[in-house]
Design an enzyme around this catalytic site. Sequence first.
Site, PDB file in Angstrom:
ATOM      1  N   VAL A 141      -3.647  -3.484  -0.028  1.00 30.79           N
ATOM      2  CA  VAL A 141      -4.905  -3.489  -0.539  1.00 30.79           C
ATOM      3  C   VAL A 141      -5.300  -1.946  -1.130  1.00 30.79           C
ATOM      4  O   VAL A 141      -4.919  -1.026  -0.599  1.00 30.79           O
ATOM      5  CB  VAL A 141      -6.027  -3.598   0.457  1.00 30.79           C
ATOM      6  CG1 VAL A 141      -7.636  -3.048   0.256  1.00 30.79           C
ATOM      7  CG2 VAL A 141      -6.083  -4.737   1.455  1.00 30.79           C
ATOM      8  N   LEU A 142      -5.643  -2.125  -2.688  1.00 33.43           N
ATOM      9  CA  LEU A 142      -5.573  -0.982  -3.209  1.00 33.43           C
ATOM     10  C   LEU A 142      -7.058  -0.402  -3.478  1.00 33.43           C
ATOM     11  O   LEU A 142      -7.092   0.899  -4.166  1.00 33.43           O
ATOM     12  CB  LEU A 142      -5.049  -1.162  -4.631  1.00 33.43           C
ATOM     13  CG  LEU A 142      -3.519  -1.571  -4.675  1.00 33.43           C
ATOM     14  CD1 LEU A 142      -2.943  -2.101  -6.214  1.00 33.43           C
ATOM     15  CD2 LEU A 142      -2.517  -0.591  -4.062  1.00 33.43           C
ATOM     16  N   SER A 143      -7.991  -1.015  -3.297  1.00 32.26           N
ATOM     17  CA  SER A 143      -9.480  -0.620  -3.148  1.00 32.26           C
ATOM     18  C   SER A 143     -10.351  -0.954  -1.933  1.00 32.26           C
ATOM     19  O   SER A 143      -9.790  -1.647  -1.096  1.00 32.26           O
ATOM     20  CB  SER A 143     -10.165  -0.982  -4.567  1.00 32.26           C
ATOM     21  OG  SER A 143     -10.477  -2.404  -4.293  1.00 32.26           O
ATOM     22  N   GLY A 144     -11.431  -0.272  -1.961  1.00 30.42           N
ATOM     23  CA  GLY A 144     -12.333  -0.344  -0.746  1.00 30.42           C
ATOM     24  C   GLY A 144     -13.364  -1.567  -1.092  1.00 30.42           C
ATOM     25  O   GLY A 144     -14.330  -1.472  -0.462  1.00 30.42           O
ATOM     26  N   THR A 181      -8.795   0.107   2.293  1.00 28.60           N
ATOM     27  CA  THR A 181      -7.620   0.453   1.485  1.00 28.60           C
ATOM     28  C   THR A 181      -6.535   0.915   2.232  1.00 28.60           C
ATOM     29  O   THR A 181      -6.483   1.494   3.151  1.00 28.60           O
ATOM     30  CB  THR A 181      -8.368   1.720   0.763  1.00 28.60           C
ATOM     31  OG1 THR A 181      -9.626   1.523  -0.053  1.00 28.60           O
ATOM     32  CG2 THR A 181      -7.220   2.308  -0.455  1.00 28.60           C
TER      33      THR A 181
END
Length: 191
Positions: free
Chosen positions: A48-51, A59
């Site tokens: 997961v690269l973002s919130g 993230t």
Amino acid sequence: MPMKILKIISKSMTFLLFLLMISVAMLSIISHASGGKPTVFGHQLNVVLSGSMEPAFHTGSIIAVKQVEGNGTGFQAGDVITFLKEDNTLVTHRIVEVLQNGDHVQYVTKGDNNDAADLEPVLAANVVGEYTGFTVPYLGYILTFATTKEGTALLMIVPGVLLILYSIITLWRAIGTLEKRQEQKQVDQTS
């Protein structure tokens, strides 16, 4: 500390270092064989690269995504899907609406933490998988590092060097113990 406790700690550390080396090697092999995304038992592991999907997952987490078989249809509002955007990036968002026009299916998606739905509906053909509910927080940072050349080297070399050092120390102690026994045997024989 009693010797038994030291032996248990020593054997545990050896096992953990060996397990780390094997895990990194397997992760690296699986990752390279599958084109960069590790796949385990038909589930793709994504970082997961973002919130955008917090609090469902944060993230840096790793999520398991069951790969889609068929044409990507059959999902409904509330399902969390991973899809390929036009710029070849993977996004995992929740379906908020299903648009069907004859045989053509599109999904309106939205990140749980986003205020509005995504701008473009997702074509069913672009759906890669469905989120299975399995997530491991923060492990994605390590996975991302481990799949780089530097990370693979570091995570293989450091445990390997530690195992070699441990082996040398163990051999040195064993030889020392044998020498002491032989010296004691010689002393006992001369007495």
